[in-house]
Design a protein around this motif. Structure first.
Motif, mmCIF file in Angstrom:
data_model
loop_
_atom_site.group_PDB
_atom_site.id
_atom_site.type_symbol
_atom_site.label_atom_id
_atom_site.label_comp_id
_atom_site.label_asym_id
_atom_site.label_seq_id
_atom_site.Cartn_x
_atom_site.Cartn_y
_atom_site.Cartn_z
ATOM 1 N N PHE A 1 70.408 -18.075 -24.106
ATOM 2 C CA PHE A 1 71.327 -17.480 -23.132
ATOM 3 C C PHE A 1 71.795 -16.107 -23.595
ATOM 4 N N HIS B 1 79.672 -23.704 -24.204
ATOM 5 C CA HIS B 1 78.281 -24.144 -24.198
ATOM 6 C C HIS B 1 78.103 -25.610 -24.551
ATOM 7 N N ILE C 1 79.349 -23.779 -18.171
ATOM 8 C CA ILE C 1 77.998 -23.466 -17.703
ATOM 9 C C ILE C 1 77.491 -24.464 -16.661
ATOM 10 N N ASN D 1 74.151 -21.478 -15.851
ATOM 11 C CA ASN D 1 73.204 -20.830 -16.744
ATOM 12 C C ASN D 1 71.931 -20.460 -15.984
ATOM 13 N N THR E 1 72.989 -15.327 -12.892
ATOM 14 C CA THR E 1 73.973 -15.637 -13.936
ATOM 15 C C THR E 1 74.676 -14.376 -14.402
#
Length: 350
Positions: free
Chosen positions: A24, A122, A147, A168, A336
């Motif tokens: 990410f 996360h 996310i 995400n 995103t």
């Protein structure tokens, strides 16, 4: 905007990535640069092909091991040394700081910064993470972001501030759509650890007498020794840890991707990557969050029993690769990053 992204001064952003957080950070930072922003990332290193700049804090040439006052091994002492360098950094030139770390010491020092920030959540909450992030949000001008809706539900009780959701995403152009091989092998990828539950994929493949390819780093040596290695044979193959290009090549010969984690995946980048490759997905609801489920190409069962994957496995093997790809386009990293930029701009006008 000038944006600072914090991964961690001892976190490598080179492929193959350790996990979804590293992926990410890399893809989001690159997309920000493509949009015209200046982006620095605090990390140990990164592949040279990236568009952003790495800020690296060096290890001390002196011994950082402590056997007396506050015992710690050399590697941990070096991490403390590097984290304190981060705390001494002049961040006044940045408009926004985006935090993506799991290290308590980093939040202890970054709580001193007075720059608007975003904290991406996360991982699911644990007692340590919850206290760490509560402390940070109390002392720093940051907003928490989950996310997935699943992550928001888990984290919201810990904060007085609303937890926003920004799904995400992946760079779709890195995952070439291919036609799945209807008679191909089953595919599984992820960390080799108990919570990722590759054993369920092995048992399913063994029952169906189908080939299975397993990709991923060994995070738990004991689990690999007891639950994976004894079952490797001409049908069950372990390929180790490989980069995204190699995963894409392996996916070209597969028929279905198996998502069998029995912990609740915060998002599931691997699921989206396989769908973008035209590969249908079958797995447990713990491994496939609601946003990633689709009755035709990404089916989740609630039981957690590998036996219950057999029927949906037959169903998705009839799916069209274009349908898999089309569903994956909902999770483009461009979307995103656009959502994060909108949030950054909102923070700047407060």
């Amino acid at each position: 905007m000038k944006i600072l992204i914090v991964a961690g001064p001892f976190i490598s952003l080179r492929e193959p990535y350790n996990g979804g957080t590293e992926a990410f950070v890399v893809e989001h930072a690159n997309e920000l640069v493509r949009l015209g922003h200046t982006v620095d990332v605090i990390a140990k290193d990164a592949d040279e092909k990236n568009l952003f700049q790495i800020i690296e804090f060096i290890e001390s040439p002196l011994c950082m091991k402590d056997d007396s006052y506050r015992a710690c091994p050399e590697w941990l002492g070096q991490q403390h040394y590097q984290t304190l360098q981060l705390g001494m950094m002049d961040v006044s030139k940045y408009d926004v700081i985006h935090y993506n770390s799991f290290i308590p010491e980093i939040y202890s020092v970054c709580a001193l910064f007075n720059i608007p920030g975003v904290l991406t959540l996360h991982l699911p909450p644990t007692e340590k993470f919850a206290l760490m992030y509560q402390f940070f949000i109390k002392h720093a001008p940051v907003v928490p972001v989950a996310i997935s809706q699943r992550m928001r539900k888990h984290w919201q009780p810990f904060f007085e501030k609303d937890v926003e959701v920004i799904l995400n995403g992946i760079p779709l152009d890195k995952w070439e759509q291919k036609n799945p091989n209807r008679h191909g092998y089953l595919l599984w990828s992820g960390r080799i650890a108990k919570e990722k539950n590759v054993k369920a994929a092995i048992e399913l493949a063994d029952h169906l007498n189908k080939k299975l390819k397993i990709i991923g780093p060994v995070f738990n040596d004991e689990y690999f020794r007891d639950q994976v290695k004894p079952y490797l044979n001409e049908n069950i193959e372990y390929i180790s840890h490989v980069n995204q290009k190699r995963i894409s090549e392996i996916a070209a010969g597969a028929s279905v991707y198996l998502a069998t984690a029995h912990w609740e995946e915060p998002f599931g980048l691997s699921t989206v990557e396989m769908l973008a490759s035209g590969l249908p997905v079958v797995g447990f609801s713990t491994a496939i969050p609601p946003e990633l489920r689709n009755s035709n190409v990404s089916i989740a069962v609630d039981s957690g029993r590998w036996q219950d994957l057999i029927s949906p496995l037959d169903l998705v093997q009839k799916s069209d690769s274009k349908a898999c790809r089309e569903f994956a386009t909902h999770f483009d990293v461009k979307k995103t990053t656009e959502n994060y930029v909108n949030l950054y701009n909102r923070l700047l006008v407060k």
